[in-house]
Enzyme design. Structure first.
Site, PDB file in Angstrom:
ATOM      1  N   MET A  37      -4.255 -42.868  22.946  1.00 40.73           N
ATOM      2  CA  MET A  37      -3.101 -42.233  22.346  1.00 40.73           C
ATOM      3  C   MET A  37      -2.252 -41.588  23.496  1.00 40.73           C
ATOM      4  O   MET A  37      -2.015 -40.284  23.730  1.00 40.73           O
ATOM      5  CB  MET A  37      -3.240 -41.203  21.316  1.00 40.73           C
ATOM      6  CG  MET A  37      -4.121 -41.825  20.124  1.00 40.73           C
ATOM      7  SD  MET A  37      -4.365 -40.507  19.099  1.00 40.73           S
ATOM      8  CE  MET A  37      -5.524 -39.425  19.610  1.00 40.73           C
ATOM      9  N   ASP A  38      -1.569 -42.454  24.187  1.00 43.32           N
ATOM     10  CA  ASP A  38      -0.762 -42.114  25.467  1.00 43.32           C
ATOM     11  C   ASP A  38       0.517 -41.738  25.147  1.00 43.32           C
ATOM     12  O   ASP A  38       1.429 -42.713  24.236  1.00 43.32           O
ATOM     13  CB  ASP A  38      -0.780 -43.250  26.500  1.00 43.32           C
ATOM     14  CG  ASP A  38      -0.290 -42.548  27.658  1.00 43.32           C
ATOM     15  OD1 ASP A  38      -0.453 -41.406  28.156  1.00 43.32           O
ATOM     16  OD2 ASP A  38      -0.299 -43.579  28.691  1.00 43.32           O
ATOM     17  N   GLY A  39       1.270 -40.590  25.615  1.00 41.15           N
ATOM     18  CA  GLY A  39       2.794 -40.574  25.664  1.00 41.15           C
ATOM     19  C   GLY A  39       3.321 -39.343  24.791  1.00 41.15           C
ATOM     20  O   GLY A  39       4.367 -39.165  24.689  1.00 41.15           O
TER      21      GLY A  39
END
Length: 277
Positions: A37-39
């Site tokens: 779960m990047d960003g």
């Protein structure tokens, strides 16, 4: 009036999803989806939001994604919630994330939570000893409270990285084999029948924390990044990678559908490759 319109739109949306998922289900479906779960921080910065708002939006995106996975029939979902490396961030940021994590973990125990609604069993995977007593106790309480659930399995990797998981698995394998020296896994051991029994691949795999789930079929990392960031290195050798440009809080149904369609297109090749290994 506005509430009535929202309910109608939601019903239409749900019906449309059901029809879409029924069509997708005509092909092979993944059993296990994993997400990096990047960003979240970039999402908050992009929108001029205060610190922590990106992670809150990311949690909402996760709950929506879990709903889609349940409706589609995906059995296992694994998320990379907090890496061991994240402890290197500024102390105030780490504490803020731990406070948010505590709130969100406790919310899973509420009767109206998605965990109880969909019968989700929750595992927390990682070196939980690195967490605060309060967060660790909350995680253990959720695992105990959901132990009888079986419809969907959610694996939350927190205080985790893959190298640590592998090292811990090797250590547990040695203990289980009553090995007193790490030389039991060395090629220098010539006669394993004399003193000690050699550690086999299956021993390590059985002692991996992720052994409670099959290997991921698809690994999705948001924000367009293609790095694995020390996540599930042991388990993703045959997983299909998908890296949409959307930041995690922006992730949606279209990204999930596209990932599954790509999986279906490559499914026969991947299955053939697995049989050759």
């Amino acid at each position: 009036m506005g509430g009535g319109v929202s309910q109608v739109l939601e019903q239409i949306h749900r019906l449309s999803r059901r029809c879409l998922f029924r069509v997708i289900s005509m092909g092979p479906l993944p059993t296990h989806l994993a997400f990096i779960m990047d960003g979240n921080r970039r999402y908050a910065k992009k929108r001029g939001l205060e610190d922590g708002s990106g992670h809150k939006a990311g949690f909402s995106a996760l709950m929506t994604m879990l709903q889609y996975c349940y409706e589609l029939g995906v059995k296992y979902v694994t998320i990379y919630a907090f890496s061991i490396d994240n402890f290197r961030r500024k102390p105030e940021e780490v504490q803020s994330l731990m406070d948010l994590m505590l709130v969100k973990i406790k919310s899973l125990l509420e009767k109206e939570s998605i965990v109880h609604e969909y019968g989700i069993r929750v595992y927390f995977i990682g070196n939980l000893g690195l967490l605060s007593d309060e967060v660790r106790a909350a995680a253990e309480e959720v695992m105990k409270a959901t132990a009888e659930n079986s419809r969907v399995v959610l694996l939350v990797c927190v205080a985790y990285n893959s190298t640590d998981e592998i090292v811990q698995a090797v250590k547990r394998s040695c203990v289980n084999k009553s090995c007193k020296q790490l030389s039991c896994v060395s090629s220098e051991v010539e006669d394993t029948d004399r003193d000690i029994e050699r550690i086999q691949l299956v021993d390590i795999e059985e002692n991996m924390q992720m052994s409670v789930a099959p290997e991921p079929d698809i690994l999705i990392r948001s924000s367009g990044e293609t790095r694995l960031s020390n996540f599930l290195l042991w388990q993703t050798g045959n997983s299909q990678l998908f890296s949409p440009e959307a930041l995690w809080p922006e992730i949606g149904l279209r990204h999930l559908v596209w990932a599954i369609l790509n999986f279906q297109r490559s499914h026969s090749y991947l299955e053939k490759r697995k049989k050759q290994l």
